[in-house]
Design an enzyme around this catalytic site. Structure first.
Site, PDB file in Angstrom:
ATOM      1  N   ASP A 223     -27.219  49.057 -50.970  1.00 25.53           N
ATOM      2  CA  ASP A 223     -27.815  49.982 -50.012  1.00 25.53           C
ATOM      3  C   ASP A 223     -27.054  51.305 -50.084  1.00 25.53           C
ATOM      4  O   ASP A 223     -25.825  51.315 -49.996  1.00 25.53           O
ATOM      5  CB  ASP A 223     -27.717  49.398 -48.592  1.00 25.53           C
ATOM      6  CG  ASP A 223     -28.994  49.591 -47.802  1.00 25.53           C
ATOM      7  OD1 ASP A 223     -29.444  50.746 -47.699  1.00 25.53           O
ATOM      8  OD2 ASP A 223     -29.528  48.599 -47.284  1.00 25.53           O
TER       9      ASP A 223
ATOM     10  N   ASP B 258     -15.295  33.068 -38.976  1.00 24.43           N
ATOM     11  CA  ASP B 258     -15.166  34.135 -37.970  1.00 24.43           C
ATOM     12  C   ASP B 258     -16.508  34.490 -37.317  1.00 24.43           C
ATOM     13  O   ASP B 258     -16.596  35.438 -36.543  1.00 24.43           O
ATOM     14  CB  ASP B 258     -14.516  35.390 -38.585  1.00 24.43           C
ATOM     15  CG  ASP B 258     -15.377  36.026 -39.673  1.00 24.43           C
ATOM     16  OD1 ASP B 258     -16.435  35.442 -40.024  1.00 24.43           O
ATOM     17  OD2 ASP B 258     -15.001  37.103 -40.179  1.00 24.43           O
TER      18      ASP B 258
ATOM     19  N   ASP C 102     -31.513  54.375 -48.129  1.00 26.95           N
ATOM     20  CA  ASP C 102     -31.812  54.403 -46.709  1.00 26.95           C
ATOM     21  C   ASP C 102     -32.369  55.761 -46.277  1.00 26.95           C
ATOM     22  O   ASP C 102     -31.782  56.801 -46.592  1.00 26.95           O
ATOM     23  CB  ASP C 102     -30.502  54.119 -45.943  1.00 26.95           C
ATOM     24  CG  ASP C 102     -30.716  53.863 -44.471  1.00 26.95           C
ATOM     25  OD1 ASP C 102     -31.356  52.854 -44.149  1.00 26.95           O
ATOM     26  OD2 ASP C 102     -30.244  54.675 -43.648  1.00 26.95           O
TER      27      ASP C 102
ATOM     28  N   ASP D 282     -20.426  36.458 -44.969  1.00 28.31           N
ATOM     29  CA  ASP D 282     -19.514  37.144 -45.889  1.00 28.31           C
ATOM     30  C   ASP D 282     -19.997  37.030 -47.338  1.00 28.31           C
ATOM     31  O   ASP D 282     -20.945  36.311 -47.637  1.00 28.31           O
ATOM     32  CB  ASP D 282     -18.080  36.623 -45.708  1.00 28.31           C
ATOM     33  CG  ASP D 282     -18.010  35.110 -45.632  1.00 28.31           C
ATOM     34  OD1 ASP D 282     -18.648  34.450 -46.485  1.00 28.31           O
ATOM     35  OD2 ASP D 282     -17.340  34.579 -44.715  1.00 28.31           O
TER      36      ASP D 282
ATOM     37  N   HIS E 161     -34.871  43.779 -42.275  1.00 26.16           N
ATOM     38  CA  HIS E 161     -33.936  43.621 -41.161  1.00 26.16           C
ATOM     39  C   HIS E 161     -34.268  44.532 -39.977  1.00 26.16           C
ATOM     40  O   HIS E 161     -33.571  44.489 -38.967  1.00 26.16           O
ATOM     41  CB  HIS E 161     -32.519  43.937 -41.662  1.00 26.16           C
ATOM     42  CG  HIS E 161     -32.394  45.361 -42.108  1.00 26.16           C
ATOM     43  ND1 HIS E 161     -33.072  45.856 -43.212  1.00 26.16           N
ATOM     44  CD2 HIS E 161     -31.719  46.411 -41.584  1.00 26.16           C
ATOM     45  CE1 HIS E 161     -32.802  47.145 -43.335  1.00 26.16           C
ATOM     46  NE2 HIS E 161     -31.984  47.510 -42.363  1.00 26.16           N
ATOM     47  N   ASP E 162     -35.293  45.370 -40.084  1.00 29.09           N
ATOM     48  CA  ASP E 162     -35.645  46.304 -39.006  1.00 29.09           C
ATOM     49  C   ASP E 162     -36.896  45.899 -38.237  1.00 29.09           C
ATOM     50  O   ASP E 162     -37.263  46.583 -37.280  1.00 29.09           O
ATOM     51  CB  ASP E 162     -35.924  47.705 -39.585  1.00 29.09           C
ATOM     52  CG  ASP E 162     -34.674  48.399 -40.078  1.00 29.09           C
ATOM     53  OD1 ASP E 162     -33.577  48.094 -39.583  1.00 29.09           O
ATOM     54  OD2 ASP E 162     -34.809  49.262 -40.976  1.00 29.09           O
TER      55      ASP E 162
ATOM     56  N   ASP F   8     -21.455  32.299 -43.340  1.00 31.99           N
ATOM     57  CA  ASP F   8     -20.050  32.560 -43.024  1.00 31.99           C
ATOM     58  C   ASP F   8     -19.196  31.452 -43.630  1.00 31.99           C
ATOM     59  O   ASP F   8     -19.393  30.279 -43.314  1.00 31.99           O
ATOM     60  CB  ASP F   8     -19.904  32.588 -41.491  1.00 31.99           C
ATOM     61  CG  ASP F   8     -18.446  32.653 -41.052  1.00 31.99           C
ATOM     62  OD1 ASP F   8     -17.612  33.130 -41.849  1.00 31.99           O
ATOM     63  OD2 ASP F   8     -18.157  32.211 -39.920  1.00 31.99           O
TER      64      ASP F   8
ATOM     65  N   GLU G  55     -36.433  54.333 -48.994  1.00 34.19           N
ATOM     66  CA  GLU G  55     -37.034  54.003 -47.704  1.00 34.19           C
ATOM     67  C   GLU G  55     -37.623  55.290 -47.154  1.00 34.19           C
ATOM     68  O   GLU G  55     -36.889  56.215 -46.813  1.00 34.19           O
ATOM     69  CB  GLU G  55     -35.990  53.438 -46.746  1.00 34.19           C
ATOM     70  CG  GLU G  55     -36.636  52.889 -45.489  1.00 34.19           C
ATOM     71  CD  GLU G  55     -35.728  52.878 -44.276  1.00 34.19           C
ATOM     72  OE1 GLU G  55     -36.035  52.149 -43.326  1.00 34.19           O
ATOM     73  OE2 GLU G  55     -34.731  53.613 -44.265  1.00 34.19           O
TER      74      GLU G  55
END
Ligand code: TEU
Length: 565
Positions: free
Chosen positions: A96, A23, A197, A27, A328-329, A19, A252
């Site tokens: 993605d 915030d 995806d 980013d 990330h899953d 970041d 995927e």
């Protein structure tokens, strides 16, 4: 040879990377700021998880505008700068592509739900209810029914994921054209490919038959995975869009056999560069359970070896594998397949050795290069993932199970394990943000962080850099044939990779015990056989009798003239 066969991909989950504006959310500028770091590691492709505008119900996998940038992540100018920064370093960018579903805030869906005769009605899958309930018994991936009732038109829409992710109707040629257009939009900007995806869920059984698995809301995979029109959709996408560009595509695809995997990735007839298959992701699940992803059973080396060998053999020379243990899953690979305690560094290096010496394109998930681990937040309030929160609500709030037992499963299997902020340094927010991070940092960042890894010549980071360099130096790592050795060994996974020219021998001790091993090849080590890489200092040479310490990994090379092909 296609460039993506010689590449190493690094996956970025932007919300958790870096970041730069305080915030609490990562980013695009944060990624651009770390390109030299990634270049030093030696990866040459970045796969960026979704950065498009999104209400963020499912970590950005619920897109409301396919041609924009999520304001929290920056602007299109920031995106262009990132892409230019990558290309200037000889690196590439894969986006993605999430087109099985949109967000419920996407203008198509906003229109679609207005009336039965709206021009966008047929962009989604609307059906009347049956007997006062949903059209069939299908369950969503995130729990509950896969159908949501909409009072406005007295019909249900299908959502295979959260109820804020309505499924697109791929039977509709206008949907397909829209997707082709948005793909061209990004390709014409210069992006180098797509990670697609849940791409094998596009084609549903047209008559929506009842699911047959156990439970009230079974995941009716038999009716939506690899469906009747899927291959035609992907063929059309390739012919109309992708064939005009030199790109990497990775689908995927849960629930795919090696035979089907070959069909998807076949160099001549296939429709994708490679796929993410899921067989090895199932090794610690109970397949008989109604929600296998929320089960945790011990995995075995025998099965990992069997699954890997099956895929290596099936795709050799004709298709192409992707090589991954984390994303990330899923939980962090060192916590799941290694030892995140005493042997964290050794086992993280062993797992990297495994991924980077098989045939295929290796994927490094952010943080794996420093051996980041699972997190154990003490209460559900600290969690953010929709799947995790739904699971907890169903089990504890509605189901009466104990919070402790449920949290134990979340600690082992929850997706937020992989989504805690990247650990850059030992400071309070791990150098991720100067604000309040959107999800807590793992307390172990005081020990496990990039700054410490760069300072330590024996870190996972420098080992991985060496591994990636080997790939550039020795073609056998890219194209060698895989042959399994010691098929029944209880703890050592051993294999060779062979081309006409040279042979690689990989020895991996997947255990906390020291093991003694006879040189595993038929012929004794030749005088020219040498150790290319090992995760322990000063291992024994190529001897008749080898000693492998806990999680020891060794890679030997025998140069060309010594190998009988
Ligand atoms: O994942 C799809 C998928 O099949 C699973 O890995 C899924 O996340 C799991 O079964 C639920 O715990 C993809 C994305 O990678 C994931 O992040 C998204 O949530 C999902 O699609 C929906 O877009």
């Amino acid at each position: 040879m296609a460039w993506w066969k010689q590449s190493v991909v690094y996956q970025i989950y932007p919300r958790s990377f870096l970041d730069t504006d305080g915030d609490g959310v990562g980013d695009l500028r944060g990624i651009t700021a770390r390109l030299d770091y990634l270049h030093t590691l030696g990866v040459d492709v970045i796969w960026l998880c979704p950065v498009y505008p999104s209400p963020n119900d499912d970590g950005g996998y619920d897109i409301s505008d396919y041609r924009g940038i999520q304001p929290e992540f920056g602007t299109m100018a920031d995106f262009d700068a990132l892409l230019a920064g990558l290309h200037a370093r000889g690196m590439r960018l894969v986006m993605d592509l999430v087109v099985n579903h949109t967000s419920d805030e996407h203008p198509w869906f906003v229109e679609s739900r207005r009336s039965k005769d709206n021009p966008y009605r047929d962009f989604y899958l609307w059906r009347p209810g049956k007997g006062g309930g949903p059209p069939n018994n299908w369950g969503s991936h995130f729990g509950g029914s896969a159908w949501k009732y909409d009072p406005r038109t007295d019909e249900y829409f299908l959502h295979l994921f959260s109820e804020r992710q309505p499924d697109l109707n791929w039977e509709n040629p206008r949907v397909r054209e829209e997707v082709h257009d948005l793909m061209r939009f990004w390709l014409d900007k210069g992006v180098d490919g797509f990670r697609m995806d849940t791409i094998n869920m596009l084609s549903k059984a047209p008559d929506f038959p009842e699911g047959t698995a156990r439970g009230d809301h079974p995941l009716a995979e038999e009716h939506f995975l690899n469906g009747p029109r899927l291959f035609a959709y992907l063929r059309e996408m390739k012919d109309r869009v992708l064939s005009g560009y030199d790109v990497l595509t990775v689908g995927e695809t849960p629930g795919v056999s090696p035979e089907l995997g070959l069909a998807y990735t076949d160099a001549a007839q296939g429709v994708l560069s490679m796929i993410f298959q899921f067989d090895h992701m199932a090794l610690d699940k109970d397949p008989g359970h109604p929600t296998p992803r929320w089960t945790h059973v011990p995995w075995s080396l025998a099965e990992l070896r069997e699954v890997t060998t099956r895929w290596q053999r099936a795709l050799h020379g004709q298709g192409w594998n992707s090589l991954y243990l984390s994303n990330h899953d899923v939980p962090r690979m060192v916590s799941r397949f290694g030892d995140d305690g005493e042997h964290r560094v050794a086992s993280a290096k062993l797992l990297a050795t495994f991924l980077h010496t098989l045939e295929g394109t290796p994927y490094v998930y952010q943080g794996d290069e420093i051996g980041m681990t699972n997190v154990r937040f003490p209460s559900i309030e600290a969690y953010r993932d929709v799947d995790t929160l739904n699971f907890y609500r169903e089990r504890v709030t509605e189901g009466g199970h104990s919070p402790e037992e449920t949290l134990a499963l979340i600690h082992a299997k929850g997706r937020d394990n992989a989504r805690t902020p990247m650990q850059w340094d030992a400071s309070p927010n791990a150098g991720f943000t100067t604000g309040i991070p959107w999800i807590g940092v793992n307390p172990n960042h005081t020990e496990i962080n990039v700054e410490a890894a760069l300072r330590d010549p024996n870190s996972v980071f420098w080992y991985l850099r060496d591994l990636i360099r080997l790939r550039r130096t020795y073609p056998v790592i890219v194209e060698g044939r895989y042959d399994l050795l010691l098929p029944d060994h209880p703890t050592v996974y051993a294999y060779t990779r062979t081309t006409g020219g040279e042979q690689l021998l990989v020895l991996l001790n997947f255990s906390r015990e020291t093991v003694r091993l006879a040189w595993p090849l038929d012929s004794p080590p030749s005088p020219s056989t040498r150790l290319l890489l090992a995760n322990y200092a000063a291992p024994g040479g190529p001897e008749q009798c080898l000693t492998l310490r806990p999680y020891e990994a060794r890679v030997y090379l025998t140069p060309g003239e010594e190998v009988s092909a």
